[in-house]
Design a protein around this motif. Sequence first.
Motif, PDB file in Angstrom:
ATOM      1  N   LYS A  95      51.771  32.096  40.288  1.00 50.78           N
ATOM      2  CA  LYS A  95      52.746  31.235  39.710  1.00 50.78           C
ATOM      3  C   LYS A  95      54.118  31.260  40.493  1.00 50.78           C
ATOM      4  CE  LYS A  95      52.703  32.225  35.212  1.00 50.78           C
ATOM      5  NZ  LYS A  95      53.632  32.083  33.158  1.00 50.78           N
ATOM      6  N   GLN A  96      53.450  31.278  41.921  1.00 49.05           N
ATOM      7  CA  GLN A  96      54.403  30.897  43.244  1.00 49.05           C
ATOM      8  C   GLN A  96      53.342  30.465  44.391  1.00 49.05           C
ATOM      9  OE1 GLN A  96      54.356  35.303  44.662  1.00 49.05           O
ATOM     10  NE2 GLN A  96      52.102  35.420  45.571  1.00 49.05           N
ATOM     11  N   PHE A  97      54.599  29.925  44.531  1.00 49.34           N
ATOM     12  CA  PHE A  97      54.181  28.682  45.699  1.00 49.34           C
ATOM     13  C   PHE A  97      54.746  29.888  47.408  1.00 49.34           C
ATOM     14  CE2 PHE A  97      56.421  25.786  43.508  1.00 49.34           C
ATOM     15  CZ  PHE A  97      56.201  25.030  43.686  1.00 49.34           C
ATOM     16  N   VAL A  98      52.952  29.722  48.895  1.00 49.18           N
ATOM     17  CA  VAL A  98      53.445  30.570  49.401  1.00 49.18           C
ATOM     18  C   VAL A  98      52.844  29.722  50.660  1.00 49.18           C
ATOM     19  CG1 VAL A  98      52.684  32.652  47.799  1.00 49.18           C
ATOM     20  CG2 VAL A  98      50.658  31.531  48.933  1.00 49.18           C
ATOM     21  N   PHE A  99      53.499  30.726  51.567  1.00 50.89           N
ATOM     22  CA  PHE A  99      53.530  29.882  53.438  1.00 50.89           C
ATOM     23  C   PHE A  99      52.967  30.748  54.549  1.00 50.89           C
ATOM     24  CE2 PHE A  99      57.509  28.590  52.067  1.00 50.89           C
ATOM     25  CZ  PHE A  99      58.353  29.195  53.906  1.00 50.89           C
ATOM     26  N   ASP A 100      52.217  30.702  54.987  1.00 51.53           N
ATOM     27  CA  ASP A 100      52.072  31.870  56.281  1.00 51.53           C
ATOM     28  C   ASP A 100      52.229  30.768  57.610  1.00 51.53           C
ATOM     29  OD1 ASP A 100      50.953  34.008  54.575  1.00 51.53           O
ATOM     30  OD2 ASP A 100      48.926  32.015  54.623  1.00 51.53           O
ATOM     31  N   THR A 101      53.165  31.742  58.553  1.00 55.41           N
ATOM     32  CA  THR A 101      53.556  30.751  59.655  1.00 55.41           C
ATOM     33  C   THR A 101      53.143  31.617  60.641  1.00 55.41           C
ATOM     34  OG1 THR A 101      55.169  32.955  60.324  1.00 55.41           O
ATOM     35  CG2 THR A 101      56.304  31.857  58.573  1.00 55.41           C
ATOM     36  N   ILE A 102      53.636  30.626  61.891  1.00 56.05           N
ATOM     37  CA  ILE A 102      52.728  30.882  63.204  1.00 56.05           C
ATOM     38  C   ILE A 102      53.029  32.192  63.424  1.00 56.05           C
ATOM     39  CG2 ILE A 102      52.578  28.738  63.956  1.00 56.05           C
ATOM     40  CD1 ILE A 102      55.028  29.042  65.938  1.00 56.05           C
ATOM     41  N   ASP A 144      56.097  43.291  55.490  1.00 56.14           N
ATOM     42  CA  ASP A 144      58.049  43.709  55.832  1.00 56.14           C
ATOM     43  C   ASP A 144      57.899  42.910  57.523  1.00 56.14           C
ATOM     44  OD1 ASP A 144      58.781  44.867  53.453  1.00 56.14           O
ATOM     45  OD2 ASP A 144      57.598  46.711  54.078  1.00 56.14           O
ATOM     46  N   GLU A 145      56.792  42.799  58.262  1.00 57.12           N
ATOM     47  CA  GLU A 145      57.052  42.393  59.576  1.00 57.12           C
ATOM     48  C   GLU A 145      58.656  41.528  60.458  1.00 57.12           C
ATOM     49  OE1 GLU A 145      53.924  40.866  61.094  1.00 57.12           O
ATOM     50  OE2 GLU A 145      52.198  41.861  59.293  1.00 57.12           O
ATOM     51  N   SER A 146      58.827  40.848  61.184  1.00 52.68           N
ATOM     52  CA  SER A 146      60.094  40.713  61.619  1.00 52.68           C
ATOM     53  C   SER A 146      59.026  40.230  62.424  1.00 52.68           C
ATOM     54  CB  SER A 146      61.186  41.015  61.966  1.00 52.68           C
ATOM     55  OG  SER A 146      60.781  41.918  63.034  1.00 52.68           O
ATOM     56  N   ALA A 147      59.729  38.836  63.373  1.00 49.03           N
ATOM     57  CA  ALA A 147      60.008  37.538  63.624  1.00 49.03           C
ATOM     58  C   ALA A 147      61.469  36.940  64.163  1.00 49.03           C
ATOM     59  CB  ALA A 147      58.501  36.962  63.443  1.00 49.03           C
ATOM     60  N   ALA A 148      60.912  36.300  65.845  1.00 53.20           N
ATOM     61  CA  ALA A 148      62.040  35.177  65.721  1.00 53.20           C
ATOM     62  C   ALA A 148      62.470  34.207  65.205  1.00 53.20           C
ATOM     63  CB  ALA A 148      61.399  34.559  67.097  1.00 53.20           C
ATOM     64  N   GLU A 149      63.575  33.671  65.188  1.00 53.33           N
ATOM     65  CA  GLU A 149      64.048  33.308  64.177  1.00 53.33           C
ATOM     66  C   GLU A 149      63.326  31.617  63.664  1.00 53.33           C
ATOM     67  OE1 GLU A 149      68.075  30.078  63.293  1.00 53.33           O
ATOM     68  OE2 GLU A 149      68.347  31.895  63.488  1.00 53.33           O
ATOM     69  N   ASP A 150      62.170  31.380  62.784  1.00 55.07           N
ATOM     70  CA  ASP A 150      61.703  29.962  62.838  1.00 55.07           C
ATOM     71  C   ASP A 150      62.488  28.278  61.909  1.00 55.07           C
ATOM     72  OD1 ASP A 150      59.603  28.696  62.453  1.00 55.07           O
ATOM     73  OD2 ASP A 150      58.032  30.639  61.743  1.00 55.07           O
ATOM     74  N   PRO A 151      62.548  27.986  62.506  1.00 54.33           N
ATOM     75  CA  PRO A 151      63.412  26.829  61.132  1.00 54.33           C
ATOM     76  C   PRO A 151      62.226  26.444  60.966  1.00 54.33           C
ATOM     77  CG  PRO A 151      62.354  26.253  64.285  1.00 54.33           C
ATOM     78  CD  PRO A 151      62.354  27.402  64.063  1.00 54.33           C
ATOM     79  N   TYR A 152      60.777  26.443  60.790  1.00 55.43           N
ATOM     80  CA  TYR A 152      60.179  25.956  60.296  1.00 55.43           C
ATOM     81  C   TYR A 152      59.777  26.529  59.055  1.00 55.43           C
ATOM     82  CZ  TYR A 152      57.843  23.148  64.371  1.00 55.43           C
ATOM     83  OH  TYR A 152      57.802  22.264  65.244  1.00 55.43           O
ATOM     84  N   VAL A 153      60.754  27.731  59.409  1.00 61.08           N
ATOM     85  CA  VAL A 153      60.330  28.423  57.465  1.00 61.08           C
ATOM     86  C   VAL A 153      61.316  27.244  56.592  1.00 61.08           C
ATOM     87  CG1 VAL A 153      61.473  30.797  56.368  1.00 61.08           C
ATOM     88  CG2 VAL A 153      59.856  30.730  58.031  1.00 61.08           C
ATOM     89  N   ARG A 154      62.881  27.600  57.154  1.00 60.33           N
ATOM     90  CA  ARG A 154      63.398  26.386  56.188  1.00 60.33           C
ATOM     91  C   ARG A 154      62.804  24.937  55.908  1.00 60.33           C
ATOM     92  NH1 ARG A 154      68.094  22.811  59.348  1.00 60.33           N
ATOM     93  NH2 ARG A 154      67.131  24.341  61.338  1.00 60.33           N
ATOM     94  N   PHE A 155      62.522  24.664  56.876  1.00 60.36           N
ATOM     95  CA  PHE A 155      61.917  22.778  56.619  1.00 60.36           C
ATOM     96  C   PHE A 155      61.239  23.281  55.301  1.00 60.36           C
ATOM     97  CE2 PHE A 155      63.359  22.401  60.813  1.00 60.36           C
ATOM     98  CZ  PHE A 155      64.559  21.979  60.575  1.00 60.36           C
ATOM     99  N   THR A 156      60.357  24.200  55.102  1.00 66.91           N
ATOM    100  CA  THR A 156      59.195  23.982  54.368  1.00 66.91           C
ATOM    101  C   THR A 156      60.030  24.770  52.808  1.00 66.91           C
ATOM    102  OG1 THR A 156      57.607  24.940  56.248  1.00 66.91           O
ATOM    103  CG2 THR A 156      57.062  25.529  54.132  1.00 66.91           C
ATOM    104  N   LYS A 203      52.069  24.617  56.147  1.00 73.07           N
ATOM    105  CA  LYS A 203      50.899  24.329  54.335  1.00 73.07           C
ATOM    106  C   LYS A 203      51.417  25.049  53.789  1.00 73.07           C
ATOM    107  CE  LYS A 203      46.215  24.098  53.153  1.00 73.07           C
ATOM    108  NZ  LYS A 203      46.791  23.191  51.860  1.00 73.07           N
ATOM    109  N   VAL A 204      51.674  24.872  52.289  1.00 74.56           N
ATOM    110  CA  VAL A 204      52.339  24.926  50.897  1.00 74.56           C
ATOM    111  C   VAL A 204      51.120  25.451  50.243  1.00 74.56           C
ATOM    112  CG1 VAL A 204      54.014  25.526  48.991  1.00 74.56           C
ATOM    113  CG2 VAL A 204      54.434  24.830  51.795  1.00 74.56           C
ATOM    114  N   SER A 205      50.549  26.811  50.068  1.00 73.48           N
ATOM    115  CA  SER A 205      49.702  26.907  48.710  1.00 73.48           C
ATOM    116  C   SER A 205      50.202  27.835  47.377  1.00 73.48           C
ATOM    117  CB  SER A 205      48.366  27.289  49.142  1.00 73.48           C
ATOM    118  OG  SER A 205      48.776  28.661  49.211  1.00 73.48           O
TER     119      SER A 205
END
Length: 165
Positions: A22-29, A59-71, A16-18
């Motif tokens: 002046k910026q778009f933001v989204f949070d991952t799982i 600054d946190e890291s996580a496994a590669e998340d293809p949903y980031v690219r799609f978003t 979900k993008v909000s």
Amino acid sequence: MKQFVLDRINKIAPYKVSIEGKQFVFDTIYGLRYEVRFFEEQPIGGCETWQFSFAKANDESAAEDPYVRFTLFAIIDEFFMENENVLLYICDSSDSREAARNRLFIRWFKESAQPNRFTIRSVSATIEGQGFYAAIIVENRNPRLTDVTAEFDKTAVSLTNKPGE
């Protein structure tokens, strides 16, 4: 630049993008927050040009998340829905990881963009000892496509040619 339609983005974006300011933001799982911003730039080839910024807000890291690219590409797609503008991408060089960022973005673009819809041009150079990576994305329906790519290519040549060569 015409307004973005957030509902259209959220119909295709996995996250979900909000809009905040002046910026778009989204949070991952994985608890990561990403921000996407657009900044007006100097015209290229007589066409409105917008630089976009895409970055993790934490600054946190996580496994590669293809949903980031799609978003991200749902947002980019919306940029081009109503605009015949140029999108300029310049890799962040603050931590010397710009080459990796560039490879990742170009790969994402090739995997995500509709075939034959866009022209992408990129350049890499070393300027004052620092790696510099940039790209433009232009939709092929843009009536100034030839002028835009010619001006970008001319600028790319001037960046990559060193004095005395």
